[in-house]
Design an enzyme around this catalytic site. Structure first.
Site, PDB file in Angstrom:
ATOM      1  CG  ASP A 241      -3.504   8.370   6.139  1.00 39.11           C
ATOM      2  OD1 ASP A 241      -2.897   7.288   6.111  1.00 39.11           O
ATOM      3  OD2 ASP A 241      -3.655   9.101   5.124  1.00 39.11           O
ATOM      4  CD  GLU A 242       0.062   6.227   8.571  1.00 33.69           C
ATOM      5  OE1 GLU A 242       0.425   5.362   9.382  1.00 33.69           O
ATOM      6  OE2 GLU A 242       0.094   6.077   7.334  1.00 33.69           O
ATOM      7  CB  VAL A 243       0.081  14.889   8.440  1.00 31.69           C
ATOM      8  CG1 VAL A 243       0.895  16.021   7.822  1.00 31.69           C
ATOM      9  CG2 VAL A 243      -1.194  14.660   7.652  1.00 31.69           C
TER      10      VAL A 243
END
Lengths: 392, 388
Positions: A241-243
């Site tokens: 997630d959330e790279v």
């Protein structure tokens, strides 16, 4: 007094009948947790196909017992046939934003059992700290934990959690979230994270895991080999997630790689490149995997039984995401409306209770792909001083 | 005044209460090095509070709070230089205060017979607080918020009517009966002797007039008094009587803002507690403009939890940000962080109240220019660890 019930002969035992032996095994996604409970004059019988069902029945039984003013324990005549609607009923604890001592985790497992939860999603490491003591890479916690002596989970701590959970019919699914959320991995694994650049020089700051060097994949393979053997459950949570792409975009070697691979300006392709290799590694270790929804949203090539974990609430309504995920044929887990770390005034349990996970547009085959969900207690503002009253 | 040098450190204060504050500061200056030695840096401190009334409100009616919880919080208050415990001890839901003159109040009104505060319990709290330089101001909120009083005291609350028939439900304290004032006279005599502080909080908030409006005796009384249909006048009539009763016991009075808003005649040393969040600065101007002392709670309702670092918004309050003269500003004597008990009991009180209340504690003690959030953050996280 006239209203006092005439007690029957006391029941002295609850007979427990389990058709399939399994006390030494581990629960799984396919475990049958149904049970039957019969309480009548002179006999109490709990029957289940598996030990896991018996555990659920024992929990119910313990909740049926009342005590009158004289101190007598009693139970009403009752006939119960019970089974869970969803096979994956999980709770996420975050031990990276704040370390949670073993007793806090074990206490949580107890309360999970009272509420028939059967998955402990252990979000064990993240940006702020790396408390997991790795035997292959001891430097990770040595350099990455808040305190390498006092704020770590040793191999024996991890074993204790897994066994304590097992005895309660709870699966332990660890999450080693990559390639983002990995700042704490850097100090103990030099060369793992992408160095960010300011112009032509490294800025000294690091970003997500570096996807362009072979050493990354050697490291990842070794770490996940260890994780796969330490954690017995079939599934691992791989995060994804959330790279944040800004660091990759600043790094000249990464830019060169993007050109070489023909990815253009689309860093989602680079993220997919990493994730696909990670998934292959984990597959080859004989594990299944769960990933956060971005991995699906960013068109990564996935194995058909990859479980997609739906967590976002802002941009796309989560029900639409559930529909999209299941329409594409993937099993789904729901967490978006159950971020219990987002506290608010009043009886917010009502909003959580009113969620209907299957209220999205889809055919029955899609709905059957919803495995269940997880309540998440992210740790930014949570530690042992306030975890239990915040969660329960 | 605290001087830390070799070979001795000296703490000087006019009164023991100042010495207590200095000891608290001194304890916070002591730190441990890596070898376990305790150290204090050479220091010279001249300290004094900005506001004289720095309080925490605890509500033991919505949920009973065991003594241990109250005492733990008195400790935490002392760590944060709070000096008033505003004990909102009874309300609609339960009456845990065991009265000597009227034992039925708690016998019938408490949640259960073991969820009460006996005279010994009360004395314990008062003494524990006193040793920490904390005043205990009890609040017996009337005429509203009194449902639990009616269980143990018949003919105290107003019977509500549907047409000519009583409905069986009750409203606020009945302001028209003499027996009401006989009861209050005796009751507050007890309270005045049990609680040594000069001040008693008399409540007076959120009075719902609908029951009064339905009651024929009350309506008759309104006519006789020439109040017309203005029930605020009836409320003020009641409140004024109570204030007189309490005055006669030489106690000062604190009231919630409605008592002022509804134009009751207040003695000049009455303290008006401003709690309504909407435009509270304007209310502070009005109260102090009328020459009355004010206390601020409106922005500090800590029971209103929300996600994230809400301590910042409590810290950022500037109590004197209201239109008024220098003289008016002097009438704001401080404030109180309120932890109403609807969703709070012993299982979650302490982590809910602290360290969020610390932000209020610093705002009330420290100078008005101590406002830097980043600096406060650094000190607050250390302070929290010390408190734990």
């Amino acid at each position: 007094s006239e209203n006092e019930p005439s007690w029957e002969t006391p029941c002295s035992e609850l007979l427990v009948y389990v058709s399939t032996p399994g006390c030494d095994g581990f629960p799984s996604l396919d475990s049958k947790e149904s049970y039957k409970l019969s309480v009548s004059k002179g006999s109490m019988l709990l029957s289940a196909e598996t030990v896991w069902g018996a555990l659920r029945g024992l929990e119910t039984f313990s909740q049926l017992i009342g005590r009158d003013e004289n101190g007598t324990y009693y139970i009403n005549e009752t006939e119960i046939v019970d089974f869970p609607r969803f096979p994956h009923r999980g709770l996420l604890l975050d031990t990276s934003r704040h370390y949670l001592p073993l007793r806090a985790i074990l206490e949580t497992l107890d309360v999970m059992a009272y509420n028939k939860f059967n998955v402990f999603h252990w979000h064990i490491v993240d940006d702020p700290s790396f408390p997991y003591e790795s035997s292959t890479f001891p430097e990770l916690s040595k350099k990455g934990a808040f305190n390498a002596m006092t704020h770590v989970y040793t191999a024996s701590d991890v074993r204790a959690v897994i066994e304590y959970a097992r005895l309660r019919g709870i699966r332990v699914i660890p999450e080693f979230d990559t390639p983002g959320h990995t700042l704490s991995w850097g100090p103990g694994a030099p060369g793992l994270l992408t160095p960010c650049y300011l112009g032509k020089a490294p800025s000294g700051v690091y970003g997500p895991i570096n996807p362009i060097v072979n050493s990354t994949y050697q490291f990842v393979a070794s770490l996940f080999q260890e994780v796969s053997s330490v954690f017995p459950d079939y599934f691992l949570h791989l995060g994804g997630d959330e790279v944040d792409f800004t660091c990759w975009q600043s790094n000249p070697q990464v830019l060169a790689f993007m050109t070489e691979m023909g990815f253009g300006e689309d860093y989602k392709k680079l993220e997919s490149f990493y994730i696909q290799r990670l998934l292959d590694i984990v597959s080859s270790l004989g594990k299944g995997y769960i990933v956060w929804q971005e991995v699906f949203d960013n068109d990564v090539k996935l194995k058909p039984d990859t479980i997609i974990h739906v967590w976002k609430e802002n941009v796309t309504p989560y029900l639409i995401e559930m529909a999209n995920v299941t329409r594409a044929g993937y099993p789904a887990l729901l967490s978006a409306p159950w971020y219990l770390n987002r506290i608010s005034y009043g009886q917010d349990w009502i909003a959580a209770y009113k969620v209907e996970p299957l209220s999205f547009q889809g055919v029955p085959e899609q709905k059957a792909l919803v495995m269940g969900g997880e309540a998440c207690m992210w740790g930014e503002y949570v530690d042992v001083t306030n975890l239990t009253p915040r969660l329960w | 005044h605290l001087t830390v040098t070799e070979p001795v450190a000296i703490l000087k204060a006019y009164e023991v209460w100042g010495a207590l504050r200095g000891l608290e500061t001194f304890s916070q200056l002591v730190h441990e090095d890596d070898y376990g030695s305790f150290l204090v840096n050479e220091s010279e401190i001249n300290d004094f509070p900005r506001f004289a009334h720095r309080g925490v409100l605890l509500d033991t009616s919505r949920h009973y709070l065991p003594l241990k919880t109250i005492l733990t919080n008195l400790d935490a208050m002392a760590f944060n230089k709070f000096n008033v415990l505003h004990w909102h001890i009874v309300d609609d839901q339960s009456f845990p205060y065991q009265s000597i003159y009227f034992p039925e109040l708690s016998e019938k009104g408490a949640y259960s017979s073991n969820l009460i505060y006996t005279p010994t319990d009360i004395r314990l709290v008062i003494e524990y607080a006193r040793l920490r330089g904390i005043r205990v101001i009890p609040e017996f909120d009337t005429p509203g918020h009194t449902q639990s009083w009616g269980k143990g005291q018949k003919d105290l609350l107003t019977p509500c009517y549907n047409g000519k028939q009583p409905t069986g439900t009750f409203g606020p304290v009945n302001p028209v009966w003499n027996t009401t004032y006989d009861f209050m006279t005796k009751f507050f005599k007890e309270i005045s002797s049990v609680f040594p502080d000069t001040y008693i909080h008399l409540g007076g908030d959120e009075v719902d007039f609908s029951c009064w409006k339905s009651n024929p005796e009350v309506k008759e009384f309104m006519k006789k008094q020439g109040f017309g249909t203005d029930y605020a006048k009836l409320e003020s009539y009641y409140v004024q009587n109570i204030l007189d009763i309490v005055s006669s016991y030489n106690k000062g009075q604190m009231v919630w803002q409605e008592v002022f808003d509804h134009k009751a005649q207040l003695k000049p040393d009455t303290v008006v507690q401003v709690w309504m969040a909407n435009n509270y600065a304007h209310e502070l101007s009005s109260v102090t403009g009328a020459g009355l002392t004010a206390l601020l709670s409106a922005p500090w309702y800590l029971d209103y939890i929300s996600y994230g670092q809400d301590w910042k918004k409590y810290y950022s309050v500037e109590p004197l940000n209201f239109p008024g003269s220098e003289k008016q500003k002097k009438l704001l004597i401080g404030g109180e962080a309120c932890l109403w008990g609807e969703f709070v009991d012993a299982t979650n009180l302490t982590p809910r109240l602290w360290p969020r209340a610390s932000a209020v504690g610093e705002r009330l003690w420290s100078s008005s220019n101590v406002t830097n959030l980043q600096d406060a953050y650094k000190r607050l996280i250390n302070h929290r660890c010390l408190m734990l």
